[in-house]
Scaffold this active site. Structure first.
Site, PDB file in Angstrom:
ATOM      1  N   ARG A 236       0.855  -1.182   0.000  1.00 60.87           N
ATOM      2  CA  ARG A 236       0.000   0.000   0.000  1.00 60.87           C
ATOM      3  C   ARG A 236       0.889   1.228   0.000  1.00 60.87           C
ATOM      4  NH1 ARG A 236      -3.390  -3.000  -1.299  1.00 60.87           N
ATOM      5  NH2 ARG A 236      -5.422  -3.415  -0.361  1.00 60.87           N
ATOM      6  N   GLU A 265      -4.258   6.677  -4.227  1.00 60.42           N
ATOM      7  CA  GLU A 265      -4.457   6.213  -5.611  1.00 60.42           C
ATOM      8  C   GLU A 265      -5.790   6.721  -6.168  1.00 60.42           C
ATOM      9  OE1 GLU A 265      -2.447   1.902  -4.748  1.00 60.42           O
ATOM     10  OE2 GLU A 265      -4.372   1.913  -5.763  1.00 60.42           O
ATOM     11  N   HIS A 283      -1.275  -0.501  -9.747  1.00 57.81           N
ATOM     12  CA  HIS A 283      -1.867  -1.450  -8.784  1.00 57.81           C
ATOM     13  C   HIS A 283      -2.373  -2.727  -9.471  1.00 57.81           C
ATOM     14  CE1 HIS A 283      -3.866  -1.670  -4.569  1.00 57.81           C
ATOM     15  NE2 HIS A 283      -3.548  -2.874  -5.015  1.00 57.81           N
TER      16      HIS A 283
HETATM   17  C1  GLV Z   1      -4.924  -5.729  -3.357  1.00 56.47           C
HETATM   18  O1  GLV Z   1      -4.237  -4.771  -3.309  1.00 56.47           O
HETATM   19  C2  GLV Z   1      -5.457  -6.398  -2.218  1.00 56.47           C
HETATM   20  O2  GLV Z   1      -5.296  -5.939  -1.084  1.00 56.47           O
HETATM   21  O3  GLV Z   1      -6.103  -7.420  -2.428  1.00 56.47           O
END
Ligand code: GLV
Length: 317
Positions: A236, A265, A283
């Site tokens: 993250r 984001e 991502h």
């Molecule tokens: C993706 O980033 C998740 O947390 O599944």
């Protein structure tokens, strides 16, 4: 039949699966729901299948109808949900661990390699069509034989370690708790973050976003890295203090950075786009068909399990 709101469009087979066991409200246009739309559309629903793009803060959770008993997040991370607020309202929150481990570890390695081997600059040169091979052209850093520090040795961290070992990397890690020998294998545990950073020629962030890990890589901690370290973040954006990182990238303290995730984001610190030594992806950690289907199906099964048994193995609260 229980009624659920699925906030974002899923892969077709998963929407079909959900429709077989629940009365479903789908988001056929895949438009991001506003806070009010989320509250409004879930009013007559027993559960919400949410995505990381839904910011379910305390404010929204307070306003959800009493009928909503479960928020099943279509992700392993759940920083988008105020779990404490959900608990206070007796709403169970679930996530989708395991099924995305391998896909996410692949992306962690991709951004690490992309940064180390200067993929961003390489792509730009290829587009310009005026490059020539030479002995000194785009010299990067080699993973083989180097030390990889992993922050967060959960499922994904361990999967990253497994792949990195095939590159001949020596694994070091820092985690809330030391792993047992079975899970640790031959990785070297560090009792402090600073100790881990000081041996991390390469560094992969794989811990969850929590109050404790927010901005954990900051102006002060960056100084512990060996000069010219390569960093990747596929967890993250919250873990990196962007201003401090940009400064470290500009002065070469950090050789390069690979990112799949960002603070706020889809926003990105503008310098990350300008700097040649930052390799970025949007991502994509879990973005394979196999994984996205498995995640959606698990998010659906989590709701089913909860309504059938009153609990769920993937409950967070
Ligand atoms: C993706 O980033 C998740 O947390 O599944």
């Amino acid at each position: 039949m229980k009624k659920i709101l699925i906030t974002r469009k899923l892969i077709k087979s998963s929407e079909e699966y959900a429709s077989k066991i629940f009365s479903v409200k789908l988001n056929t246009q895949d438009k991001l729901l506003t806070k009010n739309e989320l509250i409004d559309k879930s009013k007559d629903c027993d559960g919400i299948l949410s995505s990381i793009t839904d910011k379910l803060d305390a404010n929204i959770i307070l306003k959800l109808s009493d009928q909503v008993k479960i928020i099943s997040n279509f992700a392993v991370g759940f920083g988008n949900i105020d779990v404490e607020a959900a608990t206070k309202r007796n709403i169970i929150v679930t996530n989708t661990p395991d099924v995305l481990t391998d896909a996410t570890a692949e992306i962690a390695i991709l951004v690490l390699l992309g940064a180390a081997r200067r993929a961003k600059e390489g792509i730009e040169w290829v587009k310009k069509k005026d490059w020539t091979w030479s002995a000194n052209f785009l010299i990067g850093k080699q993973l083989t034989g180097s030390r990889l520090g992993i922050l967060g040795m959960g499922r994904i961290g361990r999967a990253v370690a497994k792949i990195a070992k095939t590159f001949g990397m020596k694994i070091h890690y820092y985690n809330r708790n030391r792993l047992n020998k079975d899970l640790e294998k031959d990785a070297i545990y560090h009792k402090s973050l600073e100790s881990l950073l000081s041996v991390s020629d390469f560094f992969s962030i794989n811990c969850p976003a929590t109050k404790e890990t927010k901005n954990i890589i900051n102006e002060k901690t960056i100084e512990y890295f060996p000069d010219g370290a390569v960093i990747s973040n596929s967890a993250r954006g919250d873990m990196i203090e962007d201003e401090a990182m940009v400064k470290a990238l500009k002065r070469g303290k950090i050789f390069s950075l690979g990112l799949d995730v960002y603070n706020g984001e889809p926003n990105i610190h503008p310098e990350y786009l300008n700097l040649p030594n930052v390799f970025v992806l949007p991502h994509l950690g879990s973005a394979t068909k196999k994984t996205r289907v498995a995640m959606a199906d698990l998010a659906i099964s989590n709701i089913d399990e909860f309504f059938k048994t009153g609990k769920c193995i993937n409950a967070i609260n």
